[in-house]
Design a protein around this motif. Structure first.
Motif, PDB file in Angstrom:
ATOM      1  N   SER A  81       0.821  -1.207   0.000  1.00 31.63           N
ATOM      2  CA  SER A  81       0.000   0.000   0.000  1.00 31.63           C
ATOM      3  C   SER A  81       0.858   1.262   0.000  1.00 31.63           C
ATOM      4  O   SER A  81       0.367   2.359  -0.295  1.00 31.63           O
ATOM      5  N   GLU A  98      -6.966   0.441  -6.847  1.00 29.23           N
ATOM      6  CA  GLU A  98      -5.768   0.122  -7.621  1.00 29.23           C
ATOM      7  C   GLU A  98      -5.507   1.133  -8.728  1.00 29.23           C
ATOM      8  O   GLU A  98      -4.368   1.281  -9.190  1.00 29.23           O
ATOM      9  N   ARG A 152      -0.847  -5.905  -3.753  1.00 28.49           N
ATOM     10  CA  ARG A 152      -0.563  -4.712  -2.951  1.00 28.49           C
ATOM     11  C   ARG A 152      -1.070  -4.989  -1.529  1.00 28.49           C
ATOM     12  O   ARG A 152      -2.273  -4.993  -1.266  1.00 28.49           O
ATOM     13  N   ASN A 211      -5.340  -4.992  -4.535  1.00 31.25           N
ATOM     14  CA  ASN A 211      -5.246  -4.717  -3.100  1.00 31.25           C
ATOM     15  C   ASN A 211      -5.731  -5.924  -2.299  1.00 31.25           C
ATOM     16  O   ASN A 211      -6.808  -6.453  -2.569  1.00 31.25           O
ATOM     17  N   PRO A 225      -2.113  -5.206 -10.576  1.00 36.12           N
ATOM     18  CA  PRO A 225      -2.112  -5.161  -9.106  1.00 36.12           C
ATOM     19  C   PRO A 225      -3.511  -5.299  -8.504  1.00 36.12           C
ATOM     20  O   PRO A 225      -4.494  -4.785  -9.045  1.00 36.12           O
TER      21      PRO A 225
END
Length: 331
Positions: free
Chosen positions: A121, A134, A175, A240, A238
């Motif tokens: 993050s 993202e 992430r 999260n 990516p």
């Protein structure tokens, strides 16, 4: 011929790396763990020492990596991850995100393996968008003290996508938002072990700034499940993985004091430069693409983590970080 799938996990002796080793061994994989113990702890993988499906290589991923076996998957989790660490070893932090990632992408290409890299993050910096999806490009000070970590991870994502686009490499990028649980280092400067260590030692709790900055804490089992699902998804961009349940640092400090049945006070110190004021993941993509969301409530996860730290010896509880990092910053 062995029909089991094989996986290389770098940073294997670290907090998340060691839990990933456990998960993939349970799933029947042949696991090769790699670590140079800059910040990892041999104790985290000691229970795997004689496991038939585990092999360990002590190695620095910023140096050339040679693996004789076939590899189906690579998880790149080698990196300092706490401010105390990456401020002490800024050059090595940048090297592991750049040279280390380059080496592992090259290995994945040679082995025709799928690679998942651990981003963070922190690529969002001190965000101006909340919560952070993202698609947000971030607000990062590249020359500030935290830049060595933030930019290492941003470069890591860039080179990973370059290998994906140019070489067709099969990649995944996670992430990771604030994660906690057993095997965290007590004195690594991160919020949860810092507060819990202070409570267990009978010290006042240190809050930086006014304590109104926020974090979102994800229990390690939920984090590992999200990473596992991402590895076997079809998504190369990516994602999260974190818990969107946001709380202020001040409220969190009060929770830890209550958890320890303590009467300690909270003391305030200046906020470090570029310390993010808000941190909350938007996990819409993870829900949609991975059918994932965290399941473990903070109260439950905190109790497990606090009990883990309570089980440390007095020597471990009062131990300071005395490792000599000087050799890692020479080149």
């Amino acid at each position: 011929m062995n029909s089991k799938k094989s996986i290389l996990i770098t940073g294997a002796a670290g907090f998340l790396g060691s839990h990933l080793c456990d998960r993939f061994i349970r799933e029947g994989f042949l696991v090769i763990g790699m670590d140079n113990f800059i910040t990892g702890d041999k104790k985290n993988i000691s229970h795997l020492e004689h496991h038939s499906n585990f092999r360990f290589i002590e190695h620095d991923v910023t140096e050339f990596i040679k693996i004789d076996e076939n590899l189906d998957y690579i998880l790149h989790f080698a990196s300092p991850a706490s401010p105390i660490d990456y401020l002490k070893i800024p050059i090595q932090t940048l090297k592991v995100g750049s040279l280390g990632t380059h080496n592992l992408l090259g290995l994945a290409k040679a082995k025709r393996a799928r690679i998942l890299v651990a981003s963070t993050s922190e690529v969002y910096g001190d965000p101006l968008v909340h919560p952070q999806p993202e698609s947000y490009f971030g607000n990062v000070n590249s020359i500030g003290p935290r830049g060595v970590y933030d930019e290492a991870k941003r470069f890591q994502e860039s080179i990973t996508m370059a290998y994906h686009r140019f070489h067709g490499l099969d990649v995944r990028i996670v992430r990771i938002f604030n994660t906690y649980g057993p095997r965290m280092r007590l004195n690594d400067g991160r919020v949860i072990p810092a507060f819990m260590g202070q409570v267990l030692r009978g010290e006042d709790l240190t809050v930086f700034g006014d304590g109104l900055q926020t974090r979102s804490f994800c229990y390690v089992d939920d984090q590992i499940e999200g990473i596992f699902r991402l590895l076997f998804s079809d998504y190369s961009y990516p994602i999260n993985i974190g818990n969107p349940n946001e709380t202020t640092i001040l409220d969190f400090a009060k929770e830890i004091i209550s958890l320890g049945n303590s009467t300690q006070k909270i003391v305030y110190k200046p906020l470090p430069q570029n310390d993010p004021l808000q941190r909350q993941p938007d996990i819409t993509l993870a829900k949609k693409l991975l059918n994932w969301q965290p399941k473990i409530h903070r109260e439950q996860g905190m109790k497990i983590t606090f009990d883990y730290f309570k089980g440390l010896t007095q020597e471990e509880l009062y131990k300071k970080e005395h490792k000599d990092f000087s050799t890692y910053n020479k080149h």
